[in-house]
Write a protein that holds these residues in place. Sequence first.
Motif, PDB file in Angstrom:
ATOM      1  N   CYS A   1      42.290 -69.739  65.495  1.00 46.43           N
ATOM      2  CA  CYS A   1      41.913 -69.103  66.762  1.00 46.43           C
ATOM      3  C   CYS A   1      41.226 -70.136  67.662  1.00 46.43           C
ATOM      4  O   CYS A   1      40.605 -71.082  67.165  1.00 46.43           O
ATOM      5  N   GLY A   2      41.286 -69.893  68.954  1.00 50.46           N
ATOM      6  CA  GLY A   2      40.518 -70.678  69.924  1.00 50.46           C
ATOM      7  C   GLY A   2      40.743 -72.173  69.802  1.00 50.46           C
ATOM      8  O   GLY A   2      41.889 -72.657  69.709  1.00 50.46           O
ATOM      9  N   THR A   3      39.651 -72.905  69.799  1.00 51.76           N
ATOM     10  CA  THR A   3      39.722 -74.359  69.730  1.00 51.76           C
ATOM     11  C   THR A   3      40.436 -74.824  68.462  1.00 51.76           C
ATOM     12  O   THR A   3      41.190 -75.804  68.486  1.00 51.76           O
ATOM     13  N   SER A   4      40.211 -74.126  67.366  1.00 54.95           N
ATOM     14  CA  SER A   4      40.865 -74.512  66.106  1.00 54.95           C
ATOM     15  C   SER A   4      42.382 -74.361  66.241  1.00 54.95           C
ATOM     16  O   SER A   4      43.153 -75.126  65.657  1.00 54.95           O
TER      17      SER A   4
ATOM     18  N   SER B   1      39.583 -73.623  60.627  1.00 50.23           N
ATOM     19  CA  SER B   1      38.431 -72.871  61.126  1.00 50.23           C
ATOM     20  C   SER B   1      37.157 -73.688  60.985  1.00 50.23           C
ATOM     21  O   SER B   1      36.903 -74.252  59.923  1.00 50.23           O
ATOM     22  N   GLN B   2      36.380 -73.727  62.035  1.00 50.07           N
ATOM     23  CA  GLN B   2      35.078 -74.390  61.957  1.00 50.07           C
ATOM     24  C   GLN B   2      34.155 -73.579  61.058  1.00 50.07           C
ATOM     25  O   GLN B   2      33.613 -74.094  60.090  1.00 50.07           O
ATOM     26  N   SER B   3      33.992 -72.295  61.387  1.00 49.33           N
ATOM     27  CA  SER B   3      33.012 -71.461  60.677  1.00 49.33           C
ATOM     28  C   SER B   3      33.487 -71.047  59.298  1.00 49.33           C
ATOM     29  O   SER B   3      32.688 -70.784  58.414  1.00 49.33           O
TER      30      SER B   3
ATOM     31  N   THR C   1      36.074 -66.664  60.538  1.00 52.06           N
ATOM     32  CA  THR C   1      36.745 -65.961  61.631  1.00 52.06           C
ATOM     33  C   THR C   1      37.643 -64.847  61.071  1.00 52.06           C
ATOM     34  O   THR C   1      38.546 -65.112  60.271  1.00 52.06           O
TER      35      THR C   1
ATOM     36  N   VAL D   1      28.024 -72.456  71.057  1.00 52.45           N
ATOM     37  CA  VAL D   1      29.189 -71.570  70.972  1.00 52.45           C
ATOM     38  C   VAL D   1      30.476 -72.340  71.252  1.00 52.45           C
ATOM     39  O   VAL D   1      31.491 -72.168  70.589  1.00 52.45           O
ATOM     40  N   ALA D   2      30.425 -73.240  72.237  1.00 51.94           N
ATOM     41  CA  ALA D   2      31.617 -74.037  72.552  1.00 51.94           C
ATOM     42  C   ALA D   2      31.824 -75.069  71.445  1.00 51.94           C
ATOM     43  O   ALA D   2      30.949 -75.873  71.148  1.00 51.94           O
ATOM     44  N   SER D   3      32.986 -75.019  70.855  1.00 52.94           N
ATOM     45  CA  SER D   3      33.285 -75.927  69.751  1.00 52.94           C
ATOM     46  C   SER D   3      33.638 -77.307  70.310  1.00 52.94           C
ATOM     47  O   SER D   3      34.510 -77.426  71.168  1.00 52.94           O
TER      48      SER D   3
ATOM     49  N   LYS E   1      37.562 -74.951  77.199  1.00 52.43           N
ATOM     50  CA  LYS E   1      36.167 -75.428  77.224  1.00 52.43           C
ATOM     51  C   LYS E   1      35.539 -75.144  78.574  1.00 52.43           C
ATOM     52  O   LYS E   1      34.421 -74.656  78.655  1.00 52.43           O
TER      53      LYS E   1
ATOM     54  N   GLU F   1      34.931 -71.271  79.167  1.00 47.55           N
ATOM     55  CA  GLU F   1      33.921 -70.565  78.359  1.00 47.55           C
ATOM     56  C   GLU F   1      32.493 -70.955  78.709  1.00 47.55           C
ATOM     57  O   GLU F   1      31.593 -70.137  78.590  1.00 47.55           O
TER      58      GLU F   1
ATOM     59  N   VAL G   1      33.267 -65.436  65.120  1.00 43.23           N
ATOM     60  CA  VAL G   1      33.859 -64.148  65.486  1.00 43.23           C
ATOM     61  C   VAL G   1      34.285 -63.416  64.208  1.00 43.23           C
ATOM     62  O   VAL G   1      35.412 -63.564  63.743  1.00 43.23           O
TER      63      VAL G   1
HETATM   64  O1  M6R Z   1      35.127 -70.876  63.536  1.00 42.15           O
HETATM   65  P1  M6R Z   1      36.526 -70.976  64.073  1.00 42.15           P
HETATM   66  O2  M6R Z   1      36.979 -72.365  64.262  1.00 42.15           O
HETATM   67  O3  M6R Z   1      37.505 -70.175  63.247  1.00 42.15           O
HETATM   68  O4  M6R Z   1      36.451 -70.291  65.479  1.00 42.15           O
HETATM   69  C1  M6R Z   1      37.590 -70.127  66.273  1.00 42.15           C
HETATM   70  C2  M6R Z   1      37.220 -69.770  67.691  1.00 42.15           C
HETATM   71  O5  M6R Z   1      36.476 -68.585  67.715  1.00 42.15           O
HETATM   72  C3  M6R Z   1      36.419 -70.871  68.365  1.00 42.15           C
HETATM   73  O6  M6R Z   1      37.078 -72.089  68.342  1.00 42.15           O
HETATM   74  C4  M6R Z   1      36.135 -70.482  69.833  1.00 42.15           C
HETATM   75  O7  M6R Z   1      37.321 -70.423  70.555  1.00 42.15           O
HETATM   76  C5  M6R Z   1      35.151 -71.452  70.464  1.00 42.15           C
HETATM   77  N1  M6R Z   1      34.199 -70.723  71.265  1.00 42.15           N
HETATM   78  C6  M6R Z   1      35.804 -72.464  71.333  1.00 42.15           C
HETATM   79  O8  M6R Z   1      34.914 -73.340  71.883  1.00 42.15           O
END
Ligand code: M6R
Length: 608
Positions: free
Chosen positions: A304-307, A351-353, A356, A402-404, A485, A488, A605
């Motif tokens: 999702c998102g940046t990932s 995924s960073q976190s 998700t 919040v911004a990755s 980026k 957001e 998320v």
């Molecule tokens: O933790 P994740 O990498 O799975 O999260 C995915 C997105 O929620 C995350 O990259 C989001 O889009 C960021 N706010 C982007 O900067």
Amino acid sequence: MCGIVGYIGKRAGAPIVLDGLQALEYRGYDSAGLVTINATGATLTKQVGRVAGLTAAVEPQAQPDHLAIGHTRWATHGVPSMFNAHPHTNTAKTIFVVHNGIIENYVQLRDRLQALGYQFVSETDTEVIPHLIDYYSQRLPSFTAALKAALADLRGAYAIAVITTIRPTTLYAARLSSPLVIGVGDGEHYLASDPAAIMEHTKQVLYLDDYDLATITADKISVHNLKRDKPIEHTVELLDFDNEQAQLGDYAHFMLKEIHEAPATIRSATLGRSLAAKNIVKLGGLESVVAQLKYIDRIVIVACGTSYYAGLVGEYLIEELAGIPVEVHLASEFKYRHEPFSRSTALLAISQSGETADTIAALKKVEDYGVLRLGIVNAVGSTIARMTDAGVYCHAGPEQAVASTKAFIAQVTVLIQIALHLSNGRTKLFKPLLKELDDLPAKAQIVLDQAETIKKIAAKYKDYRDFLFIGRQYNFPCALEGALKLKEVSYIHAEGYAAGEMKHGPLAMIDKDFPSFALATNSFLLDKTYSNIEEIRARKGPVVAIATVGNKHIADLADDVIYLPETLEQTQPILTAIAMQLFSYYIALARGHNVDRPRNLAKSVTVE
Ligand code: M6R
């Protein structure tokens, strides 16, 4: 998103839980609450707004109770309010529940309970849980039996912590598709939805799995898996977490700090893996599946998102370097597709976190297909890291804004190495890329050293309402990421487009009030990107360009130029991303926004 913290032990629980909630602030929330219990009753406090407000309201000195749970809520069902804030309770105020996730069948459950005379005070899905436990505890012989029966009625996703005046020395916890970790202390135990909340107290943790119900006292943790209907012994793991890394230090914001960590991030992501001197890439996390990887003829990336945008860069990389077809799917869409799968397909979750919800659901979807499930995850021990068969950690350290930012840098760095690993040395780019990965931290620093120049350019463009980001090939996913980026953190409407698509629609938007950010770094497609910039100029659209140092032509085309050091096309996204991150940061700052916590967004998320 929502955060859970709990404590049972010999100390006063309230200050420990409040500190934990403070540590989870970065995830985003709009209200907070705490309840403590002793042999004579419970004390419940809630506040709309920051944890600091809750702390002031609680007056920790007045609450020496040894059992406490707290919550930060990010509104899903119902506005941020005292009524909707957790903990939620039954009418008799004997059972207290905090919950992350969504109870999908809460309307049916609420109707059923209301018909039985139960009174609801909030708009939340969570409130059904304490009432349901109450209902069963009046009919079943023990509180645990009531809890099990209530959990069996819930559909959706949950991580919950429950305490009750009926058992004032016990903390209960249960999870399904939402993380929970128990911290082990000496005569005390902690509970959290994110290890960041408890790492100050203990590094010894055990992670709960889906359907686990944990019964926690000061001296004992018992876990029963409700699906397997048997007790489970979880191994205690050591948190690999550096407290220092989680501090702001001299930086004004976490976003700025994390952007500036790019050189260190590249170094950590390649350390012991890319060995240019020996001409090898060694990915320990994939060693256990080396034999299976040989038979993989298709890779499906979900994120999702940046990932997801890092995944799109990965698609170009793996196809070019390893010759394996790749598809990239938004995890939220992938879940509902009717995708044909063979056993020679590997699913790669990024995924960073690692928490998700949509990405977890995508992994769950293929659980029974027998496909290899791989991960590129930053958060060690997270749900995705533990769900996958094998994977490569990003080792970027905690990302709190919040911004990755640095996570994208790490993900692309790891993807380059995975692509090289899968190529089995067959690409002629093997050696040059390993060498470039070695040189990249220094080049990233050169980009960072231009922060002042980028800040000035940002000041010039801060009042525009729209922005278009364009790029070709490796720079195309970068354009998508640049637009995400900017939107957001600055709330400026921004769109990313493949530069070659301009004439197929987006060009209609261009005029003097609609600037473009053109990714025009050295590439065999550069002349084509020049043509796209010309088309924008012809319609009086302002242009900021990112170009490679030494490019003499670009200054004639663009109004403003950010010059980046020369690099390979495959590593370009890393340098390009850093420049775009700084641009977005400075625009958001100039517009006076809360850069680290943009409105309406959460860091992790954990609901669909
Ligand atoms: O933790 P994740 O990498 O799975 O999260 C995915 C997105 O929620 C995350 O990259 C989001 O889009 C960021 N706010 C982007 O900067």
